[in-house]
Scaffold this motif. Structure first.
Motif, short mmCIF file in Angstrom:
data_model
loop_
_atom_site.label_atom_id
_atom_site.label_comp_id
_atom_site.label_asym_id
_atom_site.label_seq_id
_atom_site.Cartn_x
_atom_site.Cartn_y
_atom_site.Cartn_z
N ALA A 15 0.82 -1.21 0.00
CA ALA A 15 0.00 0.00 0.00
C ALA A 15 0.85 1.26 0.00
CB ALA A 15 -0.93 0.00 1.21
N GLN A 16 2.02 1.21 0.67
CA GLN A 16 2.87 2.39 0.79
C GLN A 16 4.04 2.39 -0.20
OE1 GLN A 16 2.11 5.02 2.78
NE2 GLN A 16 0.21 3.87 3.16
N ASN A 17 4.04 1.40 -1.09
CA ASN A 17 5.05 1.33 -2.17
C ASN A 17 6.48 1.19 -1.63
OD1 ASN A 17 5.72 1.21 -4.92
ND2 ASN A 17 6.20 3.40 -4.98
N TYR A 18 6.64 0.37 -0.60
CA TYR A 18 7.98 0.05 -0.11
C TYR A 18 8.59 -1.01 -1.04
CZ TYR A 18 7.72 2.49 4.38
OH TYR A 18 7.65 3.45 5.36
N LYS A 19 9.83 -0.83 -1.43
CA LYS A 19 10.49 -1.76 -2.35
C LYS A 19 11.18 -2.88 -1.57
CE LYS A 19 9.34 0.83 -5.83
NZ LYS A 19 8.24 0.42 -6.72
N THR A 20 10.39 -3.67 -0.86
CA THR A 20 10.95 -4.78 -0.10
C THR A 20 11.06 -6.00 -1.01
OG1 THR A 20 8.79 -5.54 0.65
CG2 THR A 20 9.91 -3.90 2.01
N ILE A 21 11.77 -7.02 -0.54
CA ILE A 21 11.95 -8.23 -1.34
C ILE A 21 10.61 -8.91 -1.64
CG2 ILE A 21 13.01 -10.53 -1.37
CD1 ILE A 21 15.34 -9.32 0.25
N PRO A 22 9.71 -9.09 -0.65
CA PRO A 22 8.42 -9.71 -0.96
C PRO A 22 7.58 -8.89 -1.95
CG PRO A 22 8.83 -9.81 1.39
CD PRO A 22 9.87 -8.91 0.81
N VAL A 23 7.65 -7.56 -1.86
CA VAL A 23 6.86 -6.70 -2.75
C VAL A 23 7.38 -6.79 -4.18
CG1 VAL A 23 6.29 -4.30 -3.33
CG2 VAL A 23 6.11 -5.09 -0.97
N VAL A 24 8.69 -6.70 -4.36
CA VAL A 24 9.30 -6.64 -5.70
C VAL A 24 9.45 -8.02 -6.32
CG1 VAL A 24 11.34 -5.92 -7.01
CG2 VAL A 24 10.51 -4.50 -5.13
N LEU A 25 9.92 -8.99 -5.52
CA LEU A 25 10.26 -10.31 -6.08
C LEU A 25 9.26 -11.40 -5.72
CD1 LEU A 25 14.11 -10.26 -5.42
CD2 LEU A 25 12.90 -9.59 -7.50
N GLY A 26 8.39 -11.14 -4.76
CA GLY A 26 7.37 -12.12 -4.40
C GLY A 26 7.75 -12.96 -3.18
N GLU A 27 6.75 -13.66 -2.63
CA GLU A 27 6.95 -14.45 -1.42
C GLU A 27 7.89 -15.63 -1.65
OE1 GLU A 27 3.71 -15.19 1.43
OE2 GLU A 27 2.40 -14.15 0.01
N LYS A 28 7.77 -16.28 -2.81
CA LYS A 28 8.61 -17.45 -3.07
C LYS A 28 10.08 -17.07 -3.12
CE LYS A 28 6.92 -20.72 -5.50
NZ LYS A 28 6.39 -21.58 -6.60
N ALA A 29 10.40 -15.96 -3.78
CA ALA A 29 11.79 -15.50 -3.84
C ALA A 29 12.27 -15.13 -2.44
CB ALA A 29 11.92 -14.32 -4.78
N SER A 30 11.41 -14.52 -1.63
CA SER A 30 11.77 -14.16 -0.26
C SER A 30 12.12 -15.40 0.55
CB SER A 30 10.62 -13.41 0.42
OG SER A 30 10.28 -12.25 -0.30
N LYS A 31 11.35 -16.47 0.35
CA LYS A 31 11.63 -17.71 1.07
C LYS A 31 12.94 -18.33 0.61
CE LYS A 31 6.74 -18.65 1.96
NZ LYS A 31 5.59 -19.53 1.74
N ARG A 32 13.27 -18.15 -0.66
CA ARG A 32 14.57 -18.65 -1.15
C ARG A 32 15.70 -17.89 -0.48
NH1 ARG A 32 12.28 -18.25 -6.61
NH2 ARG A 32 11.44 -20.29 -7.24
N PHE A 33 15.57 -16.57 -0.39
CA PHE A 33 16.61 -15.76 0.26
C PHE A 33 16.73 -16.13 1.74
CE2 PHE A 33 15.99 -12.74 -3.35
CZ PHE A 33 17.32 -12.69 -3.76
N TYR A 34 15.60 -16.38 2.38
CA TYR A 34 15.64 -16.79 3.79
C TYR A 34 16.38 -18.12 3.93
CZ TYR A 34 14.07 -17.90 8.51
OH TYR A 34 14.03 -18.21 9.85
N THR A 35 16.13 -19.03 3.02
CA THR A 35 16.81 -20.33 3.04
C THR A 35 18.32 -20.15 2.88
OG1 THR A 35 14.85 -21.40 2.08
CG2 THR A 35 16.94 -22.61 1.96
N ILE A 36 18.72 -19.26 1.96
CA ILE A 36 20.15 -18.99 1.76
C ILE A 36 20.77 -18.41 3.03
CG2 ILE A 36 21.79 -17.53 0.50
CD1 ILE A 36 19.90 -17.77 -1.93
N LEU A 37 20.07 -17.47 3.67
CA LEU A 37 20.57 -16.89 4.91
C LEU A 37 20.70 -17.94 6.01
CD1 LEU A 37 18.56 -13.53 5.03
CD2 LEU A 37 21.02 -13.78 4.70
N THR A 38 19.75 -18.88 6.06
CA THR A 38 19.82 -19.96 7.04
C THR A 38 21.06 -20.80 6.82
OG1 THR A 38 17.40 -20.08 7.24
CG2 THR A 38 18.65 -22.01 7.94
#
Length: 313
Positions: free
Chosen positions: A210-233
């Motif tokens: 709603a506020q146009n924040y360029k976060t990873i989930p907003v720009v790349l989607g939830e699935k990509a965010s979960k991939r990045f989380y997995t890499i960080l883990t």
């Protein structure tokens, strides 16, 4: 109603208003988080950063307490300025908490913001001009993060994690110690905080959209965010293994062994998550990991700690 009846009711109303405003202010500055950082700074100074000094010498050093108080004040200011920029987004993501925080007027919050930042800077100057400069730069960095960087893809997450561990750098400056084990501990904490920031972005997806924040989930989607989380883990496993195999961390090895398992267990939970409350559960687990890490510092060398405490008393 006579005057004698009116006064008690008026007093009760005033007390209730004062309590609500106090709770609102404490919620805004995240008093719990500040307390955790303060305790972590003290324990890190005693048991990790300056282990060659006696507990008495460290605890009775007034400059250390000034550093801890200055850090707490600067962090409180950071939470306040972040609250200003995120207020509309937070009304969507966490409306009840935001309504509580809105009980304090903006003018009051601005006054508190400038006051706590001034306190942080002055306390830093009392310690040394370098500490004063450090806190001035830290205050500016937190404002710049809230004003600009937070909306930038990737940079927002990494900067938030870096700012969260920055208060420990002033201790390195003060004691002029930077052991390799401290760097490895810091790497572990940085990665955990980066994971936490990513989970927060998944929690706050609606408000960020709603506020146009360029976060990873907003720009790349939830699935990509979960991939990045997995890499960080997986990256987090590296400092854990290094601490377990190459450093003498005493009974704290049980903490890292347990945490390594907990992080791996979180992965299937993350990939099956679809709703905010499921992300909140992972966020809670990461908070427990961070708080547990602070307490487990005491486990690094229990016999030595008992001996040093006995000498203190």
């Amino acid at each position: 109603m006579n005057k004698d009846q009116a006064y008690p009711m008026s007093t009760k109303s005033s007390i209730k208003t004062l309590v609500i405003k106090a709770l609102s202010l404490f919620s805004t500055v995240r008093l719990y988080n500040i307390s955790i950082i303060a305790v972590a700074q003290l324990l890190a100074a005693v048991f990790i950063i300056a282990p060659e000094l006696s507990v008495k010498e460290i605890v009775l050093d007034y400059k250390l307490w000034l550093i801890i108080l200055a850090s707490a004040a600067a962090i409180a200011g950071g939470y306040i300025i972040n609250n200003f920029y995120d207020r509309e987004k937070d009304l969507i993501n966490r409306p009840q908490k935001t309504l509580l925080e809105n009980q304090v007027s903006r003018s009051t919050l601005w006054s508190v913001y400038f006051t706590v930042n001034a306190i942080a800077f002055i306390l830093g100057l009392i310690v040394s001009w370098r500490a004063g400069l450090f806190f001035a730069a830290y205050i500016f960095a937190m404002w710049f993060y809230s004003h600009k960087i937070k909306r930038v893809l990737f940079a927002g997450n990494l900067t938030a994690a870096l700012l969260a561990i920055t208060p420990f750098f002033v201790l390195f400056m003060y004691y002029r110690n930077l052991y390799l084990v401290v760097f490895v501990h810091g790497s572990f904490l940085f990665l955990i905080l980066a994971m936490r920031e990513l989970i927060k972005d998944l929690e706050n997806l609606r408000g960020d959209l709603a506020q146009n924040y360029k976060t990873i989930p907003v720009v790349l989607g939830e699935k990509a965010s979960k991939r990045f989380y997995t890499i960080l883990t997986l990256l987090t496993i590296a400092p854990i293994v290094a601490l377990l195999l190459y450093f003498d961390i005493g009974y704290m090895r049980y903490y890292f062994a347990l945490i390594g398992g907990a992080l791996l267990v979180c992965l299937p939970l993350l990939w099956s998550s679809r709703r905010k409350r499921e992300y909140l559960l992972i966020h809670f687990i990461l908070k427990i990991i961070i708080a547990g890490g602070v307490v487990s510092i005491l486990l690094i060398d229990l016999p030595a700690i008992v001996d040093r405490l006995q000498n203190f008393f």
